[in-house]
Design a protein around this motif. Structure first.
Motif, short mmCIF file in Angstrom:
data_model
loop_
_atom_site.label_atom_id
_atom_site.label_comp_id
_atom_site.label_asym_id
_atom_site.label_seq_id
_atom_site.Cartn_x
_atom_site.Cartn_y
_atom_site.Cartn_z
N PRO A 92 112.73 63.06 24.31
CA PRO A 92 111.95 61.88 24.69
C PRO A 92 112.49 61.29 25.98
CG PRO A 92 113.32 61.42 22.76
CD PRO A 92 113.48 62.87 23.08
N SER A 93 111.61 60.93 26.86
CA SER A 93 112.01 60.39 28.15
C SER A 93 111.63 58.93 28.24
CB SER A 93 111.30 61.17 29.26
OG SER A 93 111.59 60.59 30.51
N VAL A 94 112.47 58.13 28.88
CA VAL A 94 112.16 56.73 29.08
C VAL A 94 111.66 56.50 30.50
CG1 VAL A 94 113.71 55.87 27.32
CG2 VAL A 94 114.59 56.23 29.62
N TYR A 95 111.21 57.54 31.11
CA TYR A 95 110.72 57.47 32.48
C TYR A 95 109.22 57.73 32.53
CZ TYR A 95 115.55 57.82 34.01
OH TYR A 95 116.87 57.59 34.23
N GLU B 225 115.68 48.61 32.13
CA GLU B 225 116.01 47.19 31.98
C GLU B 225 115.82 46.45 33.31
OE1 GLU B 225 119.97 47.39 30.41
OE2 GLU B 225 119.26 47.51 28.34
N GLU B 226 116.25 47.09 34.41
CA GLU B 226 116.09 46.47 35.72
C GLU B 226 114.61 46.33 36.08
OE1 GLU B 226 118.47 48.85 38.36
OE2 GLU B 226 120.34 48.14 37.46
N PHE C 289 107.84 47.75 26.25
CA PHE C 289 107.90 48.28 27.61
C PHE C 289 108.51 49.67 27.61
CE2 PHE C 289 110.05 48.56 31.81
CZ PHE C 289 108.98 48.32 32.65
N LYS C 290 109.61 49.82 26.88
CA LYS C 290 110.29 51.11 26.79
C LYS C 290 109.36 52.16 26.16
CE LYS C 290 113.88 51.28 24.02
NZ LYS C 290 115.23 51.13 23.44
N LYS C 291 108.67 51.77 25.10
CA LYS C 291 107.75 52.69 24.43
C LYS C 291 106.60 53.06 25.38
CE LYS C 291 106.57 52.43 19.99
NZ LYS C 291 105.93 51.94 18.75
#
Length: 163
Positions: free
Chosen positions: A8-11, A93-94, A148-150
């Motif tokens: 899983p990528s958070v990008y 987070e930024e 937001f992350k999801k």
């Protein structure tokens, strides 16, 4: 190239979204992002990024060391090919903090509209309400960091968006 599609990528993973974001940074449309263009976008977003931070970011993303970030390098960074899972969370987070203008831990449709307007996007607040509604899993009318992350990790598949 190694394929890490199971991880899983958070990008950003949708190439159309990556291209859209890249073109926002590439102000002169020459197909590459300079340090100056990076600074300009960060300032438009309200960030007081230091010269050191710009250089660090350029060094991280500019894998061919030509002094510019091309689309391929940018896409690789967005997909998290650098392999830094913790770094990815920090970057998210930024990014979240840039959108969270009143620093209450939530992104409202008004905040989203202000940021998109600063970036030159022409949209109505109602459009932002719909964007938020599409990822607002708890129905409070805001996007918190987990949502937001999801949203960022599920960007390549709309199956999780729901009505």
């Amino acid at each position: 190239m190694a394929t890490e599609t199971n991880k899983p990528s958070v990008y950003l993973t949708n190439i159309d979204e990556v291209k859209k974001v890249f073109s926002r940074f590439d102000a002169n449309g020459d197909g590459k992002i300079s340090a100056e263009e990076l600074v300009d976008v960060m300032k438009a977003l309200g960030s007081n990024i230091s010269a050191e931070e710009v250089q660090k970011t350029m060094t991280t993303i500019d894998t061919d060391c030509d002094g510019f970030i091309n689309l391929e390098e940018f896409a690789g960074f967005c997909k998290g090919n650098a392999g830094e899972q913790d770094g990815g969370i920090k970057e998210l987070e930024e990014a979240f903090e840039l959108y969270d203008l009143n620093k209450n831990g939530l992104i409202s449709s008004t905040e989203l509209h202000q940021i998109l307007t600063r970036l030159g996007e022409r949209c109505m607040v109602d459009d932002c309400v719909m964007m938020i509604k599409s990822v607002d899993s708890d129905g409070d009318g805001f996007v918190d960091f987990e949502e937001f992350k999801k949203m960022m990790s599920n960007n390549s598949s709309n199956g999780d968006a729901g009505p």
